[in-house]
Write a protein that holds these residues in place. Structure first.
Motif, mmCIF file in Angstrom:
data_model
loop_
_atom_site.group_PDB
_atom_site.id
_atom_site.type_symbol
_atom_site.label_atom_id
_atom_site.label_comp_id
_atom_site.label_asym_id
_atom_site.label_seq_id
_atom_site.Cartn_x
_atom_site.Cartn_y
_atom_site.Cartn_z
ATOM 1 N N LEU B 95 0.837 -1.202 0.000
ATOM 2 C CA LEU B 95 0.000 0.000 0.000
ATOM 3 C C LEU B 95 0.866 1.245 0.000
ATOM 4 O O LEU B 95 2.006 1.230 0.448
ATOM 5 N N ALA B 96 0.269 2.344 -0.476
ATOM 6 C CA ALA B 96 1.043 3.585 -0.582
ATOM 7 C C ALA B 96 1.269 4.244 0.764
ATOM 8 O O ALA B 96 2.096 5.121 0.906
ATOM 9 N N GLU B 97 0.497 3.852 1.760
ATOM 10 C CA GLU B 97 0.662 4.423 3.097
ATOM 11 C C GLU B 97 0.447 3.316 4.096
ATOM 12 O O GLU B 97 -0.294 2.379 3.815
ATOM 13 N N PRO B 98 1.012 3.414 5.282
ATOM 14 C CA PRO B 98 0.754 2.364 6.260
ATOM 15 C C PRO B 98 -0.727 2.313 6.600
ATOM 16 O O PRO B 98 -1.351 3.352 6.796
ATOM 17 N N PHE B 103 0.189 -0.578 15.498
ATOM 18 C CA PHE B 103 1.385 0.252 15.644
ATOM 19 C C PHE B 103 1.400 1.384 14.629
ATOM 20 O O PHE B 103 1.908 2.462 14.898
ATOM 21 N N ASN B 104 0.858 1.145 13.447
ATOM 22 C CA ASN B 104 0.961 2.148 12.394
ATOM 23 C C ASN B 104 0.207 3.419 12.669
ATOM 24 O O ASN B 104 0.344 4.400 11.941
ATOM 25 N N LEU B 106 0.959 5.307 14.901
ATOM 26 C CA LEU B 106 2.027 6.251 15.198
ATOM 27 C C LEU B 106 2.476 7.026 13.971
ATOM 28 O O LEU B 106 2.894 8.176 14.075
ATOM 29 N N ALA B 107 2.396 6.370 12.805
ATOM 30 C CA ALA B 107 2.856 7.045 11.591
ATOM 31 C C ALA B 107 2.127 8.355 11.397
ATOM 32 O O ALA B 107 2.690 9.333 10.923
ATOM 33 N N TYR B 108 0.859 8.360 11.753
ATOM 34 C CA TYR B 108 0.052 9.562 11.536
ATOM 35 C C TYR B 108 -0.021 10.422 12.779
ATOM 36 O O TYR B 108 -0.113 11.640 12.705
ATOM 37 N N ILE B 110 2.217 10.923 15.290
ATOM 38 C CA ILE B 110 3.387 11.727 15.653
ATOM 39 C C ILE B 110 3.469 13.031 14.847
ATOM 40 O O ILE B 110 3.578 14.109 15.427
ATOM 41 N N PRO B 111 3.395 12.989 13.505
ATOM 42 C CA PRO B 111 3.457 14.265 12.784
ATOM 43 C C PRO B 111 2.310 15.175 13.164
ATOM 44 O O PRO B 111 2.488 16.391 13.284
ATOM 45 N N VAL B 114 3.157 16.725 16.441
ATOM 46 C CA VAL B 114 4.244 17.697 16.297
ATOM 47 C C VAL B 114 3.740 18.969 15.620
ATOM 48 O O VAL B 114 4.065 20.080 16.037
ATOM 49 N N LEU B 115 2.943 18.819 14.568
ATOM 50 C CA LEU B 115 2.457 20.004 13.863
ATOM 51 C C LEU B 115 1.533 20.830 14.750
ATOM 52 O O LEU B 115 1.672 22.059 14.834
ATOM 53 N N TRP C 385 10.091 11.908 9.666
ATOM 54 C CA TRP C 385 9.342 10.808 10.256
ATOM 55 C C TRP C 385 8.959 9.781 9.193
ATOM 56 O O TRP C 385 9.049 8.580 9.400
ATOM 57 N N PHE C 389 10.111 6.005 9.503
ATOM 58 C CA PHE C 389 9.054 5.160 10.035
ATOM 59 C C PHE C 389 9.101 3.718 9.537
ATOM 60 O O PHE C 389 8.882 2.792 10.323
ATOM 61 N N VAL C 401 6.448 -1.635 5.843
ATOM 62 C CA VAL C 401 5.416 -0.768 5.284
ATOM 63 C C VAL C 401 6.061 0.216 4.336
ATOM 64 O O VAL C 401 7.254 0.461 4.390
ATOM 65 N N THR C 402 5.253 0.774 3.466
ATOM 66 C CA THR C 402 5.719 1.813 2.566
ATOM 67 C C THR C 402 5.102 3.123 3.005
ATOM 68 O O THR C 402 3.895 3.189 3.263
#
Lengths: 169, 171, 677
Positions: B95-98, B103-104, B106-108, B110-111, B114-115, C385, C389, C401-402
């Motif tokens: 997939l193009a994004e997690p 756990f994933n 966190l990918a979204y 954290i930013p 922070v923002l 990040w 990640f 993951v990508t």
């Protein structure tokens, strides 16, 4: 407080990079290490769990239909399977790496392969064995340890037998 | 009332149209077009070569995967169903994004934190850095040199420091 | 012979560099100027010696010495001379040597400066520069030796520099040849530009570190390095622009930026570098927020090392990365040392870096700059990040993951929108205090003109509101900058009674930075126009055609006319299609998309046929993984509106930066040393 946050973030980054680098530089699992546990579900729906086969020699062959160098060893593997079939304590498993089912089945048919083959779903098995490409074959002894690691195709039936026979003594 | 009826008719025809598009192609022999395949393929990534989208990848394996997409589209699968199939076969990296699970998150997260945190800090910062009302009525200055006496002292101290440094440097 | 000379020169450079550090530190500790001068002298000597080394490698490449491993890796008999030379940076070992050579060049220039002022900075500048050079030389000498050669012994063919016992030299007849993707003109110039950008930032970094170490609190380091930093930043920007252009021209997916981890590692230092250039303005003009400039230059340099590490260590894989390499662990060590060292140093000097923070008004120049810095950093953190990640996820869950374009675009779009808005307002904002009446007076005319940016697209049938807002921002940005420029020239004309040209050049020279900045911003706004066109409005189609058949896209019709298949002298097979393009029935001309198949490597490269106008690009590729013949060839067509503005804007941007670096008038070089107080 801010400083603590900064330092822990830095430490975390260093840990991540170090571990990441270590992992990427690791090769496949080594001979002598225990083989990772896995379950393979074949194209025909049967399920094979590695731990069920303690006491048998297990040959795990990673292949793909789009892999040109896998083709030379296909017939030899099938011949080896047939050779040891009657003994009942040598199991051949083919793990189809990142492939498409129609092409995989066509490949199996082309080389007349009859031992169990299944797709590596979510690439979990290949990741567990840390393969670098296909074909790679792992021969696991009766205690569940890796006895032999073959990178690239086997060159002949004799080569396969020469590796398995000592394990059966 | 007319408007309402018209929108119902519109909605109905839209539904009919959608259904007709997704009906299994028995009448036509050509099957899904390259564009339809690419529309799905562009949302997926090559499972073997990293970071290359499936519609741009030229390997034999990628061609086979596009073939799978074509077959599934012809059988009437939706885009999401095809994507789920690829994930089940090859893992999340396709997939193009997690995917947003476990756990994933966190990918979204954290930013985002922070923002938002940065924005909050900015607002607080501006509050803190604002000078009192009295100074705001003074006319705008062209050159540097704030007239706050405290800072002037600092400036003087620095000039003295530099002068000292220069005389030291000459020796 | 040449290989021995080349390696010897490498080794001598290392000796000089080690001596230089030792002498500098000793001279600094014992306050003995002559030792420091000696270190400076050593710095001057390294560049000529390293030039000998790189010259030897170029000689080996040009003359087909395939017994040298690197030469065999990146060149072949069939390559033309210019490609053999540019193959210098086509592989890991050569590009590392190239990097060291560029670094030595910068060090040489720094050593040539007149050092009568700021003598206390000199030893530390020397130490930081030479320490970095020593690291890269060690990589070349002990890990990735470009002069290693092939030998044959009992076990087979091995590579090493010295002759292993019992081994015989062998002389291969030919080499593997450069990766075909690297043979495109854009690809030839992109790495040198990129490296110049990366390497250039060591100069401001070393001065900043020297300032920290000597506990100075003044701005000298900024004044001295202003010109250097601008040039390094220009090269960094050029590296990114050329990379995008190359991706568009050659990679054949109709796009220019893929948010690939390696692209991102070049983007990140650019983001913090741009933030630094803006923060430095507040630092210099208002003596405030000084810690920001210090932190930002340090972050930029650390990101450069980090980016180089992840690209070359084999930690990532992408179209860009080098083959797997053994330099990973030592590079990580260098990164960690630099990271910890600079953070500890910053930490210990933090108190003396304190400077006032006063922002009186939300529309003052300080405020706008601070907001812009925060925006740049916000994007930087997100990109960082996104790059790390996948590593974290794999360690935590075992699943790969990508992190791809949707993740980044979601954040980048609003942030760039915010930056566009800032670029529109900033020419009008003055330092410290802004009255709204004053702002309003200046704004209403360009604001009205900018509404064209909404009205015209609406008339054209566009209703997507994000696109409308984006177009309006572009129009606003252009209008404000142009109006302001004209206004200032007009004022000067009125007061001095001069003609247009002399007003223009005087106004420019008076406040060079300010006007260059306006031009740079206009360039960026134009680039944004190109990005908006392609990101919002790109359409594509693909189909297999027999000769005579046509594909339709938007108002275009493309007909497959003819096919030529032939071999070229430099060992490739070319399949060249002829297609004719019509728009709304009008014939526009012919395009020649082709597929080049390189025999040596077996890799095909597709070159698109493109018709490019200010309004849009019509972009045709031969889909190379399908069979190409007159009976059936598969074409993929992209319609990319406005994308030419991306490249036009890039040109304007470059002109602006060059103008900013131009030595000002009579003062010339002295201006770089003296600077304004």
């Amino acid at each position: 407080m801010k400083k603590l946050l900064l330092w822990s973030a830095l430490a975390l980054l260093i840990v991540i990079l170090s571990v990441g680098l270590y992992r990427s530089q690791q090769g496949q699992i080594n001979v002598g290490q225990p083989a990772p546990e896995f379950t393979l579900v074949t194209f025909s729906g049967e399920s094979y769990q590695l731990s069920d086969y303690q006491g048998s020699v297990v040959v795990v062959n990673f292949w793909a239909s789009w892999c040109e160098t896998c083709k030379p060893e296909a017939k030899d593997l099938e011949a080896a399977y047939k050779f040891y079939k009657s003994r009942g304590d040598v199991l051949f498993l083919g793990v189809d790496y990142v492939d498409t089912e129609p092409e995989a089945l066509a490949y199996l048919k082309e080389f007349g392969i009859t031992y169990p083959n299944g797709p590596d779903l979510r690439t979990e098995i290949s990741q567990a064995f840390r393969i670098r490409g296909v074909p790679e074959t792992f021969i696991i002894d009766q205690e569940g340890l890796i006895a032999h690691l073959q990178i690239g195709p086997f060159l002949s039936l004799e080569e396969i037998k020469a590796i398995i026979d000592p394990l059966l003594k | 009332m007319k408007k309402f009826l018209r929108s119902i008719v519109g909605l109905l025809s839209l539904c009919l149209l959608t259904v007709s598009v997704f009906r299994p192609v028995s009448a036509q022999e050509s099957g899904p077009t390259d564009d339809e395949v690419n529309a799905v393929a562009s949302q997926l990534y090559c499972p073997v070569c990293e970071n290359i989208p499936l519609d741009a990848c030229g390997t034999v394996a990628c061609e086979q995967w596009r073939g799978i997409i074509r077959d599934k589209l012809a059988q009437g699968w939706t885009e999401d169903e095809i994507k789920d199939y690829f994930v089940a076969q090859y893992g999340d990296r396709v997939l193009a994004e997690p995917p947003v699970q476990g756990f994933n998150w966190l990918a979204y997260l954290i930013p985002f934190m922070v923002l938002v945190g940065g924005l909050v800090l900015l607002v607080f910062g501006f509050r803190k850095w604002r000078v009192t009302e009295s100074l705001q009525s003074t006319p705008p200055r062209r050159k540097t040199g704030l007239q706050d006496p405290e800072i002037d002292q600092e400036y003087l101290r620095k000039v003295e420091e530099e002068l000292e440094a220069r005389t030291r440097g000459r020796g | 012979m040449a290989a021995e000379i080349g390696f010897g020169a490498l080794f001598i450079s290392l000796i000089f560099a080690i001596y230089g550090i030792g002498a500098a530190i000793y001279g600094e500790r014992t306050h003995r100027k002559d030792w420091v001068k000696s270190a400076q002298q050593a710095m001057r000597l390294i560049f000529p010696v390293l030039t000998i080394s790189i010259g030897s490698l170029l000689y080996l490449l040009a003359n087909g010495h395939f017994e040298v491993v690197y030469v065999a890796d990146v060149t072949s008999r069939s390559m033309p001379l210019y490609l053999k030379l540019t193959a210098l940076w086509g592989g890991q070992a050569g590009s590392l040597l190239f990097w060291s050579w560029l670094l030595a060049g910068f060090i040489f220039a720094v050593a040539l400066r007149k050092w009568d002022r700021d003598q206390d900075l000199l030893p530390w500048v020397i130490v930081v520069n030479l320490a970095t050079l020593i690291f890269f030389l060690i990589l070349n000498i002990f890990y990735e030796n470009p002069f290693a050669r092939y030998w044959q012994d009992a076990s087979g063919i091995i590579s090493s520099f010295g002759q292993p016992p019992g081994a015989l030299p062998i002389y291969p007849r030919d080499g593997g040849g450069l990766n075909p993707y690297l043979r495109h003109p854009g690809m030839i110039i992109h790495p040198p530009m990129q490296y110049l950008g990366f390497v250039g930032f060591i100069v401001p970094f070393s001065y900043a570190i020297a300032t920290l170490i000597t506990r100075r609190t003044d701005d000298r380091w900024i004044q001295i390095t202003r010109g250097w930093t601008l040039w390094a930043w220009l090269f960094l920007s050029l590296g990114l622009i050329l990379g995008a252009r190359w991706a568009y021209d050659v990679l054949g997916w109709g796009g220019y930026w893929g948010w690939d981890p390696v692209e991102n590692s070049a983007l990140m230092p650019w983001l913090s570098g741009t933030a630094y250039l803006h923060a430095v303005l507040i630092h210099e003009k208002r003596s405030m927020f000084k810690e920001w400039s210090m932190v930002l230059i340090v972050i930029t340099y650390l990101l450069i090392i980090f980016g180089t590490f992840i690209t070359r260590s084999g930690l990532l894989s992408s179209v860009h990365s080098f083959a797997e390499s053994k330099i990973g662990p030592i590079f990580l060590g260098f990164l960690i040392l630099t990271l910890l060292g600079t953070v500890l140093l910053l930490n210990s000097r933090w108190k003396i870096l304190r400077s006032p923070h006063v922002v009186q008004n939300l529309f003052s120049r300080e405020a706008l700059i601070i907001i812009s810095v925060v925006l740049f950093l916000g994007l930087l953190v997100t990109v960082f990040w996104g790059v790390i990640f996948p590593m974290i996820s794999e360690l935590a869950t075992g699943q790969k993951v990508t992190v791809g374009p949707p993740f980044y675009e979601r954040v980048a779009a609003p942030i760039f929108g915010g930056l566009l808005t800032l670029m529109a307002i900033c020419p009008l904002a003055v330092w410290s205090y802004v009255s709204f009446k004053h702002l309003g007076k200046l704004l209403w005319k360009p604001f009205l003109v900018s509404l064209l940016g909404i009205v015209l697209p609406l008339i054209g049938g566009l209703t997507r509101w994000p696109a409308l807002i984006a177009f309006w921002l572009v129009a606003f940005g252009l209008a404000v900058n142009i109006f302001e420029f004209i206004r200032r020239i007009r004022i000067r004309r009125r007061t001095e009674g001069e003609g247009w040209w002399s007003s223009f050049s005087k106004v420019f020279r008076r406040n060079q930075r300010s006007y260059s900045a306006m031009i740079i911003h206009v360039g960026v706004v134009l680039m944004a126009l190109g990005v908006i066109g392609i990101e919002f409005f790109q359409t594509e189609t693909q189909g297999t055609l027999a000769e005579g058949q046509a594909l339709r896209l938007s108002s275009y019709t493309m007909t497959y006319e003819d096919l030529d298949i032939f071999d070229t002298r430099d060992a490739r097979n070319v399949a060249r299609a002829v297609v004719s393009v019509k728009k709304d029935g009008q014939k526009l001309g012919e395009l020649y998309p082709r597929k080049d198949f390189y025999y040596e490597s077996g890799i095909p490269v597709t070159i698109p046929g493109v018709r490019s106008t200010l309004l849009d690009d019509f972009y045709v590729i031969l889909v190379d993984w399908k069979e190409i013949s007159s009976e059936g060839a598969t074409f993929k067509i992209y319609h990319n509106p406005l994308v030419k503005w991306l490249w036009i804007g890039a040109w304007v941007f470059v002109v602006g930066v060059v103008m900013a670096t131009w030595p000002s008038g009579k003062k010339g070089l002295k201006a770089l040393n003296v600077g304004k107080l």
